[in-house]
Scaffold this motif. Structure first.
Motif, mmCIF file in Angstrom:
data_model
loop_
_atom_site.group_PDB
_atom_site.id
_atom_site.type_symbol
_atom_site.label_atom_id
_atom_site.label_comp_id
_atom_site.label_asym_id
_atom_site.label_seq_id
_atom_site.Cartn_x
_atom_site.Cartn_y
_atom_site.Cartn_z
ATOM 1 N N ILE A 1 3.139 4.909 -3.938
ATOM 2 C CA ILE A 1 4.238 5.426 -3.117
ATOM 3 C C ILE A 1 5.542 4.814 -3.590
ATOM 4 C CG2 ILE A 1 5.257 5.350 -0.802
ATOM 5 C CD1 ILE A 1 2.479 5.747 0.310
ATOM 6 N N GLU B 1 7.196 8.577 0.712
ATOM 7 C CA GLU B 1 6.445 8.039 1.860
ATOM 8 C C GLU B 1 5.811 9.106 2.745
ATOM 9 O OE1 GLU B 1 8.681 3.929 3.057
ATOM 10 O OE2 GLU B 1 9.883 5.769 2.932
ATOM 11 N N ASP B 2 6.335 10.327 2.671
ATOM 12 C CA ASP B 2 5.846 11.372 3.578
ATOM 13 C C ASP B 2 4.557 12.051 3.141
ATOM 14 O OD1 ASP B 2 8.125 10.843 4.936
ATOM 15 O OD2 ASP B 2 9.263 12.528 4.074
ATOM 16 N N PRO C 1 9.399 5.222 -2.340
ATOM 17 C CA PRO C 1 10.244 5.878 -1.330
ATOM 18 C C PRO C 1 11.315 6.773 -1.950
ATOM 19 C CG PRO C 1 9.992 3.553 -0.836
ATOM 20 C CD PRO C 1 9.359 3.777 -2.170
#
Ligand SMILES: Nc1nc2c(ncn2[C@@H]2O[C@H](COP(=O)(O)OP(=O)(O)OP(=O)(O)O)[C@@H](O)[C@H]2O)c(=O)[nH]1
Ligand SMILES: [Mg+2]
Length: 326
Positions: free
Chosen positions: A288, A258-259, A290
């Motif tokens: 994405i 997620e980053d 996580p």
């Protein structure tokens, strides 16, 4: 107005002993796509884990004995049945280990049937070890035909297993290859069926995978703060001996946590294209997950490649009678 947002119908067909092994492995890894195992070898077929099994009867009723014509004839005799099994599919993956009689002979027939039914046909084949001399010749002829009938043929070399897992027994080395093939198919399936940040759909695939093309894949994973390293790692560990500059396109699929910023994603694509010839055809997708945290995984399908395997004919010389053993 009606928009059809359904996922495409995908099916994975494994042909011959090695193809059936790959399909079994995918099932055990949890792939949720229908699989069909096709073989002339009833004993092998019984042990395979697949949603559907198709037994190809040879003209002699015995094994192909490595004869590609027998493999081809057996598939032609089962044509109607194969047609019914593939009807309605949007994407057909066909996987086989080239070099034997069944996979090498039946795969072009199955690819032809699937394409005539309107499916996008992605064949994923492994090329035999160089020391499998007879197999290499058959594989080369078979590959030409499979290219004719597929949208693209993704090639992976068994020989590369010598670099990746040099000390493993042959069976386990093959398992690694089966795993790589399973992983490639599963990535494609994720790419087009799972919700993504940047989507790749069937039309993108059709655009990228022109008929008669050869492709190969690069896979790599690493920390997002060193994108260049992930890309060079992928380029340094190809599963096929090729000259990157011959590729005319790349289908790039990125999975990140997620980053990750959009910037990271774009710089990855940039770095990959910097290794290719000018103006490559590029399609990208990103998803994405996580679980990836600050890691990133890339799958690159390099398209339009030229492979030395198709050009070189390696003959093993006969032993001379007065050959001296020192
Ligand atoms: N990936 C993978 N490759 C294999 C495996 N077993 C053999 N191979 C390779 O695949 C090639 C074809 O072998 P098979 O799949 O056994 O042949 P087949 O298509 O069943 O053909 P016949 O048995 O000759 O009718 C061989 O030349 C090997 O290089 C396997 O379990 N996995
Ligand atoms: Mg076999």
């Amino acid at each position: 107005m009606h928009f059809d947002v359904q996922n495409p119908n995908i099916v994975v067909v494994g042909v011959g002993g090695s193809g059936c092994n790959t399909v079994s492995r995918m099932k055990r890894l949890g792939l949720e796509v229908p699989t069909i195992a096709v073989n002339t070898d009833m004993v092998n077929l019984r042990m395979v884990d697949a949603d559907k099994k198709i037994y190809l009867k040879t003209r002699t009723g015995r094994s192909t004995g490595g004869h590609v014509e027998e493999g081809e004839a057996s598939a032609l005799m089962a044509r109607d049945y194969l047609e019914r099994s593939l009807e309605g599919s949007d994407i057909v993956f066909i996987t086989t280990g080239l070099g034997g009689g069944t996979g090498t002979g039946a795969t072009p027939v199955i690819a032809d049937i699937a394409r005539k039914l309107g499916a996008l046909v992605i064949s994923i084949v492994s090329l035999p070890f160089e020391i499998e001399n007879m197999h290499v010749k058959r594989a080369r002829e078979g590959l030409k035909k499979i290219m004719e009938y597929s949208n693209t043929v993704i090639v992976l070399e068994n020989e590369k297993l010598l670099d990746i897992v040099p000390n493993k027994p042959l069976n386990e080395a093959f398992m690694v290859m089966d795993q790589l093939i399973s992983y490639t198919i599963m990535s494609f399936v994720d790419m087009i069926t799972k919700p993504s940040l940047i989507n790749i759909d069937l039309a993108d695939l059709r655009y990228m995978l022109e008929r008669g093309n050869l492709s190969t894949i690069l896979i790599s994973e690493g920390e997002i703060d060193d994108v260049r390293r992930i890309v060079t790692d992928a380029l340094n560990n190809p599963l096929m001996n090729i000259d990157y500059s011959t590729a005319n396109g790349a289908l790039i699929h990125i999975t990140v946590g997620e980053d990750a910023s959009l910037n990271t994603i774009y710089s990855t694509v940039d770095t990959i294209s910097s290794f290719m010839r000018r103006d490559p055809k590029i399609t990208m997708g990103a998803r994405i997950d996580p679980e990836y945290g600050n890691r990133m995984r890339i799958l690159v399908v390099l398209t339009g490649i030229k492979v030395p395997f198709m050009e070189k004919v390696r003959e093993i010389p006969e032993l001379e009678e007065d050959f001296e053993v020192r």
